[in-house]
Enzyme design. Structure first.
Site, PDB file in Angstrom:
ATOM      1  N   LEU A 104      -0.580  -2.039   2.839  1.00 52.44           N
ATOM      2  CA  LEU A 104      -2.133  -1.884   2.766  1.00 52.44           C
ATOM      3  C   LEU A 104      -2.548  -0.598   2.002  1.00 52.44           C
ATOM      4  CD1 LEU A 104      -2.882  -2.387   6.355  1.00 52.44           C
ATOM      5  CD2 LEU A 104      -3.442  -3.905   4.770  1.00 52.44           C
ATOM      6  N   ASP A 105      -3.631  -0.501   1.224  1.00 54.04           N
ATOM      7  CA  ASP A 105      -3.913   0.607   0.534  1.00 54.04           C
ATOM      8  C   ASP A 105      -4.411   1.861   1.297  1.00 54.04           C
ATOM      9  OD1 ASP A 105      -4.221  -1.220  -1.657  1.00 54.04           O
ATOM     10  OD2 ASP A 105      -6.352  -1.500  -1.312  1.00 54.04           O
TER      11      ASP A 105
END
Ligand code: URA
Length: 244
Positions: A104-105
Site C-alpha cells: 500500500l502506498d
C-alpha cells in the site's frame, strides 16, 4: 515445519546462533517437557511445546497477520531511512520472515496482510490470479455514471490497459466525491492512476478488503492480529491452494 533447534530459537529472537547454542548447552531449553542439549536436533515448530528457562514460548514460525495500516508508514520488510509497517509488529514476526503481501502506498490506509508463507504471498499477487481488492477513495471532482462505465470498460493507462473494475459512487459533489472501487490487479499506484485517467485526483485511499478478507472493524489504525484458521483457509482457497 521441522527446523534445527538452534536455528529455530534464533528465528524466534532468543539470541544469535552462538548465544542460543550456549543457552541450549546450559540446559535452559526444553521441548515437550524434555531438556534438550543438542542444538542439531530438529523439531516440528508449529506444534512442539517449547519452554525457555521454564517459561512457555510460542514457537510457531508460520504466522499470518491482518494489519490496519495507518498513513505514514512504508510497506516494506525493512528500510534504511524510514519506518515501515514491520515496526508495528512484535520483532519476532521479522525474525520468522513475515512479509507484506503486496504494497500500500505510504499515504494509503487499511487492510494489509503479512505472511511467512512465501508461496501464499506469491500466489495472492500472481498476475493471473485476479484476487479482488476493494478500496474506498475520496477524489476531486464529481463522479458520475460515465466514470462507472469507464472503470467497467477498463481504463487505458500509459503502459497498460487496466482490467475492468467496479466503481460504486457513495457521494458526489462538485468539489469532491467518494466511491468504492474493486480492482483485480495490483500494479503500482493502480487505483490512483485509474482515477487520474478518468480526470480525478485521489485525496484519500483506504483498502477495505483483500480477496475474501475484510478489515476487522475491531482494529484501529496501527493495530493488528493474526488470521483465524477460517480466514487462512479462505485466503488459501483464493490463492488456489485448497487443501487436498
Ligand atoms: N492503488 C494505489 O494507487 N495505491 C495503493 O496504495 C493501493 C492501490
Amino acid at each position: 515445519m521441522r527446523i534445527r533447534l538452534d536455528r529455530w530459537l534464533a528465528m524466534l529472537g532468543l539470541g544469535s546462533r552462538s548465544r542460543v547454542r550456549e543457552r541450549i548447552r546450559d540446559g535452559q531449553i526444553s521441548v515437550e517437557g524434555q531438556v534438550i542439549q543438542d542444538p542439531a536436533l530438529s523439531f516440528e515448530t508449529e506444534t512442539a511445546a517449547l519452554r525457555v528457562s521454564g517459561v512457555p514460548v510460542d514457537g510457531r514460525v508460520t504466522r499470518h497477520v491482518m494489519l490496519y495500516k495507518p498513513a505514514g508508514l512504508l510497506t516494506a520488510a525493512r528500510d534504511a531511512k524510514q519506518p515501515t509497517v514491520m515496526d508495528l509488529l512484535d520483532p519476532v514476526y521479522a525474525g520468522i520472515g513475515c512479509m507484506p503481501v503486496g504494497r500500500l502506498d505510504k499515504d494509503t490506509t487499511g487492510l494489509l496482510l503479512l505472511t511467512c508463507d512465501g508461496e501464499l504471498n506469491h500466489r495472492l499477487l500472481a498476475p493471473g490470479r485476479h484476487v479482488d481488492k476493494r478500496y474506498r477513495a475520496r477524489v476531486t471532482g464529481r463522479l458520475d455514471a460515465e466514470d462507472v462505465r469507464r472503470f467497467a470498460d477498463g481504463l487505458e493507462l500509459s503502459d497498460f490497459r487496466a482490467r475492468p473494475a467496479e466503481l460504486r459512487i457513495l457521494s458526489a459533489e462538485e468539489a469532491s466525491s467518494e466511491a468504492e472501487v474493486t480492482v483485480t490487479e495490483g500494479k503500482y499506484h493502480q487505483v490512483k492512476r485509474m482515477f487520474a485517467a478518468a480526470g480525478h485526483e485521489v485525496t484519500a485511499l483506504h483498502r477495505c478488503s483483500f480477496g475474501p478478507l475484510e478489515l476487522d472493524p475491531a482494529l484501529s489504525p496501527g493495530q493488528w492480529r493474526e488470521l483465524t484458521a477460517e480466514e487462512l483457509r479462505s485466503l488459501r482457497k483464493a490463492a488456489g491452494m485448497e487443501e487436498a
